[in-house]
Write a protein that holds these residues in place. Structure first.
Motif, PDB file in Angstrom:
ATOM      1  N   GLU A   4      -1.924 -34.715  -3.720  1.00 59.03           N
ATOM      2  CA  GLU A   4      -1.518 -34.002  -2.505  1.00 59.03           C
ATOM      3  C   GLU A   4      -1.133 -32.555  -2.801  1.00 59.03           C
ATOM      4  O   GLU A   4      -1.532 -31.632  -2.092  1.00 59.03           O
ATOM      5  CB  GLU A   4      -0.349 -34.729  -1.829  1.00 59.03           C
ATOM      6  CG  GLU A   4      -0.014 -34.170  -0.456  1.00 59.03           C
ATOM      7  CD  GLU A   4       1.012 -35.019   0.281  1.00 59.03           C
ATOM      8  OE1 GLU A   4       1.373 -34.653   1.401  1.00 59.03           O
ATOM      9  OE2 GLU A   4       1.449 -36.051  -0.275  1.00 59.03           O
ATOM     10  N   TYR A 172      -0.794 -23.254   6.871  1.00 56.03           N
ATOM     11  CA  TYR A 172       0.066 -24.438   6.934  1.00 56.03           C
ATOM     12  C   TYR A 172       0.337 -24.969   5.524  1.00 56.03           C
ATOM     13  O   TYR A 172       1.476 -25.275   5.170  1.00 56.03           O
ATOM     14  CB  TYR A 172      -0.571 -25.533   7.792  1.00 56.03           C
ATOM     15  CG  TYR A 172       0.301 -26.767   7.925  1.00 56.03           C
ATOM     16  CD1 TYR A 172       1.165 -26.916   9.002  1.00 56.03           C
ATOM     17  CD2 TYR A 172       0.311 -27.761   6.940  1.00 56.03           C
ATOM     18  CE1 TYR A 172       1.999 -28.021   9.111  1.00 56.03           C
ATOM     19  CE2 TYR A 172       1.142 -28.859   7.026  1.00 56.03           C
ATOM     20  CZ  TYR A 172       1.980 -28.988   8.116  1.00 56.03           C
ATOM     21  OH  TYR A 172       2.820 -30.076   8.205  1.00 56.03           O
ATOM     22  N   CYS A 173      -0.712 -25.072   4.714  1.00 57.16           N
ATOM     23  CA  CYS A 173      -0.553 -25.550   3.326  1.00 57.16           C
ATOM     24  C   CYS A 173       0.377 -24.633   2.532  1.00 57.16           C
ATOM     25  O   CYS A 173       1.222 -25.100   1.758  1.00 57.16           O
ATOM     26  CB  CYS A 173      -1.916 -25.628   2.641  1.00 57.16           C
ATOM     27  SG  CYS A 173      -2.990 -26.939   3.270  1.00 57.16           S
ATOM     28  N   GLU A 176       3.935 -25.277   3.826  1.00 57.85           N
ATOM     29  CA  GLU A 176       4.414 -26.601   3.415  1.00 57.85           C
ATOM     30  C   GLU A 176       4.797 -26.604   1.943  1.00 57.85           C
ATOM     31  O   GLU A 176       5.813 -27.179   1.547  1.00 57.85           O
ATOM     32  CB  GLU A 176       3.345 -27.662   3.679  1.00 57.85           C
ATOM     33  CG  GLU A 176       3.819 -29.068   3.342  1.00 57.85           C
ATOM     34  CD  GLU A 176       2.768 -30.134   3.583  1.00 57.85           C
ATOM     35  OE1 GLU A 176       2.592 -31.008   2.712  1.00 57.85           O
ATOM     36  OE2 GLU A 176       2.120 -30.091   4.651  1.00 57.85           O
ATOM     37  N   LYS A 182       7.289 -31.890   5.023  1.00 55.31           N
ATOM     38  CA  LYS A 182       6.221 -32.101   5.991  1.00 55.31           C
ATOM     39  C   LYS A 182       6.840 -32.047   7.380  1.00 55.31           C
ATOM     40  O   LYS A 182       7.554 -32.969   7.776  1.00 55.31           O
ATOM     41  CB  LYS A 182       5.548 -33.459   5.751  1.00 55.31           C
ATOM     42  CG  LYS A 182       4.827 -33.553   4.427  1.00 55.31           C
ATOM     43  CD  LYS A 182       4.191 -34.917   4.247  1.00 55.31           C
ATOM     44  CE  LYS A 182       3.489 -35.026   2.903  1.00 55.31           C
ATOM     45  NZ  LYS A 182       2.886 -36.360   2.700  1.00 55.31           N
ATOM     46  N   GLN A 183       6.604 -30.976   8.069  1.00 56.48           N
ATOM     47  CA  GLN A 183       7.211 -30.775   9.379  1.00 56.48           C
ATOM     48  C   GLN A 183       6.371 -29.798  10.179  1.00 56.48           C
ATOM     49  O   GLN A 183       5.458 -29.168   9.654  1.00 56.48           O
ATOM     50  CB  GLN A 183       8.629 -30.209   9.204  1.00 56.48           C
ATOM     51  CG  GLN A 183       8.635 -28.882   8.434  1.00 56.48           C
ATOM     52  CD  GLN A 183      10.033 -28.417   8.090  1.00 56.48           C
ATOM     53  OE1 GLN A 183      11.006 -29.085   8.391  1.00 56.48           O
ATOM     54  NE2 GLN A 183      10.136 -27.267   7.453  1.00 56.48           N
ATOM     55  N   SER A 229       2.742 -31.024  12.483  1.00 50.99           N
ATOM     56  CA  SER A 229       2.437 -31.670  11.201  1.00 50.99           C
ATOM     57  C   SER A 229       1.606 -32.943  11.359  1.00 50.99           C
ATOM     58  O   SER A 229       0.720 -33.215  10.543  1.00 50.99           O
ATOM     59  CB  SER A 229       3.728 -31.979  10.445  1.00 50.99           C
ATOM     60  OG  SER A 229       4.538 -32.879  11.191  1.00 50.99           O
ATOM     61  N   LYS A 230       1.864 -33.718  12.413  1.00 51.18           N
ATOM     62  CA  LYS A 230       1.131 -34.983  12.560  1.00 51.18           C
ATOM     63  C   LYS A 230      -0.335 -34.773  12.938  1.00 51.18           C
ATOM     64  O   LYS A 230      -1.130 -35.718  12.874  1.00 51.18           O
ATOM     65  CB  LYS A 230       1.822 -35.891  13.574  1.00 51.18           C
ATOM     66  CG  LYS A 230       1.856 -35.389  15.005  1.00 51.18           C
ATOM     67  CD  LYS A 230       2.571 -36.408  15.889  1.00 51.18           C
ATOM     68  CE  LYS A 230       2.633 -35.937  17.336  1.00 51.18           C
ATOM     69  NZ  LYS A 230       3.315 -36.929  18.192  1.00 51.18           N
ATOM     70  N   LYS A 232      -2.117 -32.064  11.513  1.00 47.39           N
ATOM     71  CA  LYS A 232      -2.701 -31.116  10.556  1.00 47.39           C
ATOM     72  C   LYS A 232      -4.055 -31.585  10.034  1.00 47.39           C
ATOM     73  O   LYS A 232      -4.942 -30.776   9.762  1.00 47.39           O
ATOM     74  CB  LYS A 232      -1.738 -30.833   9.396  1.00 47.39           C
ATOM     75  CG  LYS A 232      -1.602 -31.947   8.387  1.00 47.39           C
ATOM     76  CD  LYS A 232      -0.880 -31.459   7.129  1.00 47.39           C
ATOM     77  CE  LYS A 232      -0.909 -32.525   6.051  1.00 47.39           C
ATOM     78  NZ  LYS A 232      -0.353 -32.053   4.782  1.00 47.39           N
TER      79      LYS A 232
END
Length: 247
Positions: A4, A172-173, A176, A182-183, A229-230, A232
């Motif tokens: 990850e 985003y990455c 994060e 993770k939000q 986040s959910k 992405k």
């Protein structure tokens, strides 16, 4: 390094954001220049100041101690293409040490900055004495080349919706990895700034963002884009799905 985290770093290196955590993930000691600050010329610059113009070779290199700088191309019709935003702990202007050609782009401060300028001879002398500085500079150029290649891929292989998704996913990455959580992530980015990164029109980018908002992937208001986040993975799916069409 788990799978990850490896994927986060992979996508971080396709963003326009270039900061020390990207170099550190590649094994570069970004503190190496601290001992050479005394050899540079300290320059304090306010947000919005021009560092160098198109057509000029500054015959040296900058190290960013604090702040960020933004580099962009300008078309004859006034269209802008932001291709690099470089942060503290990094070099910019490496090419001016390695070749004598004029700049094809302009660089301005994106926020108040503390910069150190090294003329070409001084920088070459440091590089002769310190292999780690060479590694720092070479890896910087390698990652920046990767970033430019992906931007070229956007222009040649992706439509605007896919390009919007790809750049937002890479940011985003980046965020994060910085936060470690993770939000939902809020990015301070206007539609015009995103259009400048993609070398597109603001209206076209707003159309893509409106579609992504409609399907619940993100939200936006004022100068902020909020990536949920959910969703992405949905953002990633659109970015890299060759069957995805313009909306």
């Amino acid at each position: 390094m788990d799978k990850e985290v490896k994927e986060l770093i992979e996508h971080m290196t396709t963003s326009v954001m270039f900061e020390k955590n990207i170099l550190e993930a590649e094994g570069v000691d970004t503190t190496i220049m601290e001992k050479y600050l005394y050899l540079g010329q300290k320059r304090l610059r306010k947000k919005g100041e021009c560092i160098h113009e198109i057509g000029r070779n500054i015959k040296g290199i900058y190290f960013i101690k604090k702040g960020r700088v933004k580099s962009y191309l300008i078309g004859k019709d006034g269209t802008m293409k932001t291709f690099s935003i470089v942060g503290e702990g990094c070099f910019f202007g490496e090419q001016f040490v390695l070749h004598g050609q004029p700049a094809l782009f302009e660089t301005v401060t994106a926020e108040d900055c503390e910069l150190y300028f090294y003329d070409k001879d001084t920088m070459l002398d440091i590089m002769k004495r310190d292999f780690e500085v060479n590694l720092f500079l070479i890896k910087s150029l390698a990652i920046k080349a990767r970033m430019l290649a992906v931007q070229l891929e956007d222009k040649c292989m992706r439509n605007i919706l896919q390009s919007v998704c790809r750049i937002l996913y890479s940011i985003y990455c980046y965020e994060e990895k910085n936060s470690g959580f993770k939000q939902d992530i809020q990015i301070q980015l206007t539609h015009q700034e995103l259009a400048d990164i993609l070398s597109s029109h603001r209206v076209t980018v707003t159309k893509s963002l409106s579609y992504l908002k409609k399907i619940g992937v993100l939200d936006y208001k004022y100068e902020n884009i909020i990536i949920k986040s959910k969703y992405k993975e949905r953002l990633k799916e659109i970015a890299f799905d060759s069957s995805c069409s313009e909306r």
